[in-house]
Scaffold this motif. Structure first.
Motif, PDB file in Angstrom:
ATOM      1  N   ILE A  65       0.885  -1.188   0.000  1.00  0.00           N
ATOM      2  CA  ILE A  65       0.000   0.000   0.000  1.00  0.00           C
ATOM      3  C   ILE A  65       0.909   1.220   0.000  1.00  0.00           C
ATOM      4  CG2 ILE A  65      -1.793   1.279   1.233  1.00  0.00           C
ATOM      5  CD1 ILE A  65      -2.658  -1.338   2.525  1.00  0.00           C
ATOM      6  N   PRO A  66       0.913   1.981  -1.111  1.00  0.00           N
ATOM      7  CA  PRO A  66       1.793   3.146  -1.139  1.00  0.00           C
ATOM      8  C   PRO A  66       1.313   4.242  -0.197  1.00  0.00           C
ATOM      9  CG  PRO A  66       0.716   2.820  -3.279  1.00  0.00           C
ATOM     10  CD  PRO A  66       0.165   1.782  -2.342  1.00  0.00           C
ATOM     11  N   LEU A  67       2.268   4.974   0.320  1.00  0.00           N
ATOM     12  CA  LEU A  67       1.933   6.109   1.182  1.00  0.00           C
ATOM     13  C   LEU A  67       0.983   7.067   0.455  1.00  0.00           C
ATOM     14  CD1 LEU A  67       2.451   7.680   3.789  1.00  0.00           C
ATOM     15  CD2 LEU A  67       4.515   8.617   2.749  1.00  0.00           C
ATOM     16  N   ARG A  68       1.102   7.136  -0.886  1.00  0.00           N
ATOM     17  CA  ARG A  68       0.246   8.052  -1.662  1.00  0.00           C
ATOM     18  C   ARG A  68      -1.243   7.737  -1.516  1.00  0.00           C
ATOM     19  NH1 ARG A  68       2.549   6.576  -6.974  1.00  0.00           N
ATOM     20  NH2 ARG A  68       3.393   4.894  -5.705  1.00  0.00           N
ATOM     21  N   CYS A  69      -1.574   6.478  -1.123  1.00  0.00           N
ATOM     22  CA  CYS A  69      -2.999   6.135  -0.903  1.00  0.00           C
ATOM     23  C   CYS A  69      -3.537   6.763   0.381  1.00  0.00           C
ATOM     24  CB  CYS A  69      -3.177   4.619  -0.799  1.00  0.00           C
ATOM     25  SG  CYS A  69      -2.947   3.765  -2.344  1.00  0.00           S
ATOM     26  N   LEU A  70      -2.615   7.253   1.214  1.00  0.00           N
ATOM     27  CA  LEU A  70      -3.013   7.874   2.487  1.00  0.00           C
ATOM     28  C   LEU A  70      -2.980   9.399   2.369  1.00  0.00           C
ATOM     29  CD1 LEU A  70      -2.488   4.954   3.322  1.00  0.00           C
ATOM     30  CD2 LEU A  70      -1.191   5.763   5.266  1.00  0.00           C
ATOM     31  N   LYS A  71      -2.669   9.879   1.168  1.00  0.00           N
ATOM     32  CA  LYS A  71      -2.455  11.319   0.963  1.00  0.00           C
ATOM     33  C   LYS A  71      -3.492  11.833  -0.018  1.00  0.00           C
ATOM     34  CE  LYS A  71       0.127  14.834   1.764  1.00  0.00           C
ATOM     35  NZ  LYS A  71      -1.156  15.552   1.838  1.00  0.00           N
ATOM     36  N   PRO A  72      -4.554  12.471   0.460  1.00  0.00           N
ATOM     37  CA  PRO A  72      -5.565  13.009  -0.454  1.00  0.00           C
ATOM     38  C   PRO A  72      -4.933  13.967  -1.464  1.00  0.00           C
ATOM     39  CG  PRO A  72      -6.370  13.080   1.790  1.00  0.00           C
ATOM     40  CD  PRO A  72      -4.910  12.687   1.879  1.00  0.00           C
ATOM     41  N   ALA A  73      -5.330  13.802  -2.720  1.00  0.00           N
ATOM     42  CA  ALA A  73      -4.717  14.601  -3.787  1.00  0.00           C
ATOM     43  C   ALA A  73      -4.964  16.091  -3.552  1.00  0.00           C
ATOM     44  CB  ALA A  73      -5.300  14.168  -5.129  1.00  0.00           C
ATOM     45  N   GLY A  74      -3.891  16.863  -3.595  1.00  0.00           N
ATOM     46  CA  GLY A  74      -3.988  18.328  -3.561  1.00  0.00           C
ATOM     47  C   GLY A  74      -4.279  18.916  -2.191  1.00  0.00           C
ATOM     48  N   LEU A  75      -4.211  18.149  -1.141  1.00  0.00           N
ATOM     49  CA  LEU A  75      -4.502  18.699   0.193  1.00  0.00           C
ATOM     50  C   LEU A  75      -3.298  18.469   1.113  1.00  0.00           C
ATOM     51  CD1 LEU A  75      -8.167  17.463   0.533  1.00  0.00           C
ATOM     52  CD2 LEU A  75      -7.443  19.849   0.565  1.00  0.00           C
ATOM     53  N   GLU A  76      -2.826  19.539   1.712  1.00  0.00           N
ATOM     54  CA  GLU A  76      -1.667  19.446   2.600  1.00  0.00           C
ATOM     55  C   GLU A  76      -2.101  19.188   4.040  1.00  0.00           C
ATOM     56  OE1 GLU A  76       1.504  19.457   1.537  1.00  0.00           O
ATOM     57  OE2 GLU A  76       0.541  19.484  -0.438  1.00  0.00           O
ATOM     58  N   ARG A  77      -1.185  18.635   4.802  1.00  0.00           N
ATOM     59  CA  ARG A  77      -1.382  18.431   6.246  1.00  0.00           C
ATOM     60  C   ARG A  77      -2.588  17.542   6.555  1.00  0.00           C
ATOM     61  NH1 ARG A  77       1.254  22.229   9.687  1.00  0.00           N
ATOM     62  NH2 ARG A  77       2.632  23.573   8.515  1.00  0.00           N
ATOM     63  N   LEU A  78      -2.904  16.664   5.631  1.00  0.00           N
ATOM     64  CA  LEU A  78      -4.057  15.776   5.802  1.00  0.00           C
ATOM     65  C   LEU A  78      -3.677  14.360   5.390  1.00  0.00           C
ATOM     66  CD1 LEU A  78      -7.102  15.302   6.313  1.00  0.00           C
ATOM     67  CD2 LEU A  78      -7.504  15.948   3.929  1.00  0.00           C
ATOM     68  N   TRP A  79      -3.993  13.404   6.251  1.00  0.00           N
ATOM     69  CA  TRP A  79      -3.725  12.002   5.981  1.00  0.00           C
ATOM     70  C   TRP A  79      -5.003  11.218   6.210  1.00  0.00           C
ATOM     71  CZ3 TRP A  79       0.989  11.188   3.946  1.00  0.00           C
ATOM     72  CH2 TRP A  79       1.907  12.224   4.116  1.00  0.00           C
ATOM     73  N   VAL A  80      -5.074  10.062   5.596  1.00  0.00           N
ATOM     74  CA  VAL A  80      -6.284   9.263   5.723  1.00  0.00           C
ATOM     75  C   VAL A  80      -5.870   7.839   6.055  1.00  0.00           C
ATOM     76  CG1 VAL A  80      -6.307   9.153   3.207  1.00  0.00           C
ATOM     77  CG2 VAL A  80      -8.292   8.438   4.433  1.00  0.00           C
ATOM     78  N   ALA A  81      -6.703   7.134   6.815  1.00  0.00           N
ATOM     79  CA  ALA A  81      -6.344   5.777   7.255  1.00  0.00           C
ATOM     80  C   ALA A  81      -7.601   4.930   7.358  1.00  0.00           C
ATOM     81  CB  ALA A  81      -5.659   5.851   8.629  1.00  0.00           C
ATOM     82  N   GLY A  82      -7.420   3.613   7.210  1.00  0.00           N
ATOM     83  CA  GLY A  82      -8.528   2.684   7.451  1.00  0.00           C
ATOM     84  C   GLY A  82      -9.299   2.350   6.188  1.00  0.00           C
ATOM     85  N   ARG A  83     -10.598   2.079   6.358  1.00  0.00           N
ATOM     86  CA  ARG A  83     -11.380   1.555   5.235  1.00  0.00           C
ATOM     87  C   ARG A  83     -11.672   2.588   4.158  1.00  0.00           C
ATOM     88  NH1 ARG A  83     -17.171   2.599   6.299  1.00  0.00           N
ATOM     89  NH2 ARG A  83     -17.421   3.062   8.493  1.00  0.00           N
ATOM     90  N   CYS A  84     -11.394   3.875   4.424  1.00  0.00           N
ATOM     91  CA  CYS A  84     -11.671   4.902   3.407  1.00  0.00           C
ATOM     92  C   CYS A  84     -10.408   5.422   2.739  1.00  0.00           C
ATOM     93  CB  CYS A  84     -12.497   6.037   4.003  1.00  0.00           C
ATOM     94  SG  CYS A  84     -11.742   6.869   5.402  1.00  0.00           S
TER      95      CYS A  84
END
Ligand SMILES: Cc1cc2nc3c(=O)[nH]c(=O)nc-3n(C[C@H](O)[C@H](O)[C@H](O)COP(=O)(O)OP(=O)(O)OC[C@H]3O[C@@H](n4cnc5c(N)ncnc54)[C@H](O)[C@@H]3O)c2cc1C
Length: 402
Positions: A349-368
């Motif tokens: 799972i690349p780190l880029r999947c946790l990084k919403p496109a075009g948004l800084e200082r925001l990470w995402v985790a889990g089923r979404c």
């Protein structure tokens, strides 16, 4: 709550398996962290919806013996859960699964959260919106309070931040969204071995044919919890009730799921208690805090992990975790269809999947996290959610420290 705006380095929205791992990891990196969770415990689906096994903790392998795919937070949770339940990993075909008990999960999570001095846990706290500011995020709470964080983690399961920002997410068509299920506890002395399960299936089919049970009882199954006299029941539901489309974000649809789940559970347990000597005296002993939702909004990140990549066991230079669970398609309420990867290979799972496109200082985790519908059928399991949560917490703490 109102008054001064509280300031944190990292805020995590949602305390499910992903948010638990993210908040603890961020705090361990030295970030002043707050975990915001609307329920009264951490664990998300693993406590509130009574989902009772950790999948995706282990590599797929033909050889006996379970091997952790993502040591670290997963290893810590695994050890604590085995200590609590006395049950180790169980092999079903090629997959290893760790039975978990939601009661123990909530207690273990309490202990882990309380042990981190830089972490504030706020249960019964509903986040209602966020606003991007120059050096971080403003967070609005349902009680009127406000917070500020330098880095934000969306571990809400539903990509709520994308919803508030009005874009940057995908949702599968209602007809193929992974179906929901209603899990409940039963007090019951029955032995659920192969013969016991077969008898239960026969009685349920009889009840359905005779019109004594609602048609949704077709998706019902029972499994021993590992504790004497306790069984979990699960009703796979079609989602939309009374002809409506399934919408996991619509309170009316969720209400129908809850009430249907309770009705089916009550009638089915009563049906079995009246007909099977081993079920005599059985009763529903606890309801979940909420029906189980497998899939809703998914973020669109810098990379969208695809089902083809999971099937191929793709590797990536920036991978932060391994997805090992076969794609478990539950597009109908007639049970799972598993799609295994080539040669049982794990998928990075690349780190880029946790990084919403075009948004800084925001990470995402889990089923979404950022995947397509097929890949989410693998990455949504709790073992993988712990691992993406751990990575998101680590990255958010770095941003906050910069
Ligand atoms: C019926 C069913 C069976 C499953 N079976 C298995 C299984 O056997 N093994 C397995 O490993 N996985 C299984 N899964 C999948 C797994 O349980 C979930 O995908 C996983 O738990 C998701 O974790 P998460 O942390 O991403 O999200 P969640 O567990 O959904 O947690 C998100 C949290 O965010 C909180 N939240 C959301 N919005 C807000 C807000 N605005 N403010 C504050 N808090 C908020 C929620 O209350 C919740 O606690 C199953 C799922 C279902 C539904």
């Amino acid at each position: 709550m109102s008054g001064a705006v509280r300031r944190f380095d990292v805020a995590v929205i949602g305390g499910g398996s992903a948010g638990l791992a993210a908040s603890i990891t961020a705090a361990r990196q030295g970030a002043r962290t707050v975990l915001l969770e609307r329920q009264g415990s951490a664990g998300g689906m693993g406590t509130a919806a009574l989902v009772h096994s950790f999948c995706g903790l282990y590599l797929l392998r033909q050889e006996p013996g379970a091997v952790l795919a993502n040591p670290g937070f997963c290893g810590e949770i695994e050890r604590r859960m085995i200590e609590a339940t006395g049950m180790g990993p169980q092999r079903f075909g090629r997959v290893d699964v760790l039975p978990q008990h939601p009661v123990e999960f909530a207690r273990i999570a309490d202990g882990m959260l309380a042990a981190e001095s830089g972490l504030e846990t706020r249960f019964h706290t509903v986040v209602t919106g966020v606003e991007r500011e120059a050096d971080g995020w403003r967070i609005d709470l349902a009680d009127g309070g406000r917070m500020f964080c330098k880095a934000l983690v969306d571990a809400s399961g539903d990509a709520v931040v994308a919803g508030w920002l009005g874009g940057g997410f995908a949702v599968a068509p209602a007809a193929v969204l992974q179906r929901p299920a209603y899990v409940f506890g039963v007090r019951c002395g029955a032995v659920l071995d192969d013969a016991g399960r077969l008898r239960v299936s026969g009685l349920l089919v009889e009840g359905l044919r005779a019109g004594a049970l609602p048609s949704a009882a077709m998706g019902l199954s029972f499994r021993a919890s590992g504790r004497p006299g306790e069984v979990f029941g699960s009703v796979d539901l079609t989602g939309g009730v009374d002809g409506a489309e399934f919408d996991p974000l619509d309170p009316a649809c969720l209400t129908a799921l809850e009430t249907t789940g309770r009705r089916v559970a009550h009638e089915a347990v009563r049906h079995l208690a009246e007909r099977d000597p081993e079920w005599m005296g059985a009763y529903v002993s606890h309801w979940p805090a909420r029906a189980g939702i497998r899939e809703s909004r998914r973020w669109i990140g810098e990379h969208v992990l695809t089902g083809d990549e999971v099937t191929a066991g793709a590797t990536f230079e920036d991978q932060i975790a391994l997805a090992t669970w076969p794609m478990e398609m539950r597009e109908t309420a007639r049970g799972p269809k598993l799609r295994f990867p080539v040669d049982d290979r794990p998928c990075g799972i690349p780190l880029r999947c946790l990084k919403p496109a075009g948004l800084e200082r925001l990470w995402v985790a889990g089923r979404c996290i950022s995947t397509d519908h097929e890949a989410q059928a693998s990455t949504r399991v709790m073992g993988t959610c712990f691992a993406t949560g751990e990575a998101a917490g680590r990255e958010a703490a770095k941003v906050a420290d910069a």
